[in-house]
Write a protein that holds these residues in place. Structure first.
Motif, PDB file in Angstrom:
ATOM      1  N   LYS A 109      66.967  34.500  77.456  1.00 22.68           N
ATOM      2  CA  LYS A 109      66.871  35.938  77.200  1.00 22.68           C
ATOM      3  C   LYS A 109      65.662  36.245  76.315  1.00 22.68           C
ATOM      4  O   LYS A 109      64.934  37.209  76.571  1.00 22.68           O
ATOM      5  N   PHE A 110      65.438  35.428  75.295  1.00 17.70           N
ATOM      6  CA  PHE A 110      64.287  35.647  74.428  1.00 17.70           C
ATOM      7  C   PHE A 110      62.992  35.573  75.233  1.00 17.70           C
ATOM      8  O   PHE A 110      62.123  36.440  75.113  1.00 17.70           O
ATOM      9  N   MET A 111      62.845  34.533  76.043  1.00 22.04           N
ATOM     10  CA  MET A 111      61.613  34.372  76.818  1.00 22.04           C
ATOM     11  C   MET A 111      61.436  35.539  77.791  1.00 22.04           C
ATOM     12  O   MET A 111      60.348  36.097  77.911  1.00 22.04           O
ATOM     13  N   ASN A 112      62.500  35.933  78.456  1.00 20.35           N
ATOM     14  CA  ASN A 112      62.424  37.041  79.412  1.00 20.35           C
ATOM     15  C   ASN A 112      62.077  38.351  78.703  1.00 20.35           C
ATOM     16  O   ASN A 112      61.166  39.072  79.124  1.00 20.35           O
ATOM     17  N   ASP A 113      62.793  38.670  77.638  1.00 22.13           N
ATOM     18  CA  ASP A 113      62.539  39.915  76.905  1.00 22.13           C
ATOM     19  C   ASP A 113      61.108  39.974  76.374  1.00 22.13           C
ATOM     20  O   ASP A 113      60.460  41.013  76.431  1.00 22.13           O
ATOM     21  N   THR A 114      60.615  38.847  75.867  1.00 20.27           N
ATOM     22  CA  THR A 114      59.277  38.808  75.298  1.00 20.27           C
ATOM     23  C   THR A 114      58.211  39.047  76.369  1.00 20.27           C
ATOM     24  O   THR A 114      57.292  39.842  76.176  1.00 20.27           O
ATOM     25  N   VAL A 115      58.352  38.382  77.506  1.00 21.11           N
ATOM     26  CA  VAL A 115      57.356  38.529  78.571  1.00 21.11           C
ATOM     27  C   VAL A 115      57.404  39.940  79.149  1.00 21.11           C
ATOM     28  O   VAL A 115      56.365  40.576  79.350  1.00 21.11           O
ATOM     29  N   VAL A 116      58.597  40.449  79.399  1.00 18.85           N
ATOM     30  CA  VAL A 116      58.716  41.804  79.952  1.00 18.85           C
ATOM     31  C   VAL A 116      58.175  42.825  78.960  1.00 18.85           C
ATOM     32  O   VAL A 116      57.461  43.751  79.346  1.00 18.85           O
ATOM     33  N   ASN A 117      58.469  42.640  77.676  1.00 21.56           N
ATOM     34  CA  ASN A 117      57.963  43.557  76.661  1.00 21.56           C
ATOM     35  C   ASN A 117      56.441  43.541  76.612  1.00 21.56           C
ATOM     36  O   ASN A 117      55.806  44.581  76.463  1.00 21.56           O
ATOM     37  N   SER A 118      55.851  42.379  76.757  1.00 18.13           N
ATOM     38  CA  SER A 118      54.400  42.246  76.633  1.00 18.13           C
ATOM     39  C   SER A 118      53.640  42.590  77.905  1.00 18.13           C
ATOM     40  O   SER A 118      52.537  43.106  77.846  1.00 18.13           O
ATOM     41  N   LEU A 119      54.232  42.291  79.058  1.00 19.75           N
ATOM     42  CA  LEU A 119      53.507  42.447  80.316  1.00 19.75           C
ATOM     43  C   LEU A 119      54.013  43.573  81.204  1.00 19.75           C
ATOM     44  O   LEU A 119      53.330  43.947  82.157  1.00 19.75           O
ATOM     45  N   GLY A 120      55.197  44.067  80.955  1.00 18.14           N
ATOM     46  CA  GLY A 120      55.753  45.108  81.819  1.00 18.14           C
ATOM     47  C   GLY A 120      55.958  44.580  83.229  1.00 18.14           C
ATOM     48  O   GLY A 120      56.464  43.486  83.429  1.00 18.14           O
ATOM     49  N   LEU A 121      55.517  45.320  84.230  1.00 19.62           N
ATOM     50  CA  LEU A 121      55.705  44.923  85.624  1.00 19.62           C
ATOM     51  C   LEU A 121      54.948  43.649  85.984  1.00 19.62           C
ATOM     52  O   LEU A 121      55.322  42.938  86.914  1.00 19.62           O
ATOM     53  N   LYS A 122      53.901  43.350  85.253  1.00 19.72           N
ATOM     54  CA  LYS A 122      53.127  42.139  85.515  1.00 19.72           C
ATOM     55  C   LYS A 122      53.925  40.873  85.201  1.00 19.72           C
ATOM     56  O   LYS A 122      53.510  39.776  85.538  1.00 19.72           O
TER      57      LYS A 122
END
Length: 172
Positions: A109-122
């Motif tokens: 969850k941490f890895m997913n939340d961090t990447v989505v927060n930083s990259l959005g749709l990318k």
């Protein structure tokens, strides 16, 4: 001997991670994601600085009700209904033990939340890789990619902080 001040996410903080309702800045959201009830205030302050924030941002998260001191919550008997750690929202895995499953879910969850927060749709392609992971060893295998995509999105210093935390979650 006094217990160090330690923060945890409130239900409002968990909701913000999911919905972005309050429109925190990317850096403030990254700091909020890092708050997990295990890091004392001085460690969170160091993380805030590395993320380009100040202790004022941490205080603002507290004032806005996204995080709370564990001692205050316990002393006040405040109802923090709903999971404090977002990993508790998911059902236990039946294949591996509940402790291992909880550790995996927390790191995932941490890895997913961090990447989505930083990259959005990318973040879509990295999220697909993440969804194929079934163990903490699988997640550890993605740490290089995790660092790479975060470095592009937020810069080396912030990416290092987030990757270090992901590594800690995976190893513990």
């Amino acid at each position: 001997m006094s217990v160090p001040a330690t923060y945890l996410k409130t239900p409002k903080g968990n909701e913000e991670i999911q919905t972005r309702k309050n429109k925190l800045s990317v850096r403030q959201r990254n700091l909020l994601i890092m708050v997990d009830g295990s890091k004392p205030l001085h460690v969170l302050s160091e993380i805030a600085t590395k993320l380009g924030l100040s202790t004022d941002d941490l205080a603002q998260l507290e004032k806005s009700g996204f995080i709370a001191l564990i001692a205050q919550v316990q002393a006040a008997g405040t109802d923090v209904s709903g999971p404090i750690n977002a990993a508790a929202e998911q059902p236990d895995a039946t294949v591996i033990g509940p402790d291992e499953a909880a550790k995996f879910r927390t790191a995932h969850k941490f890895m997913n939340d961090t990447v989505v927060n930083s990259l959005g749709l990318k973040a879509f392609f990295f999220a697909l890789k993440l969804e194929r992971c079934a163990t903490r060893a699988d997640l550890a295998g993605l740490l290089g990619d995790f660092l790479k995509v975060l470095t592009k999105a937020m810069g080396a210093t912030e990416a290092d902080v987030m990757t270090k935390h992901a590594r800690e979650l995976i190893q513990h």
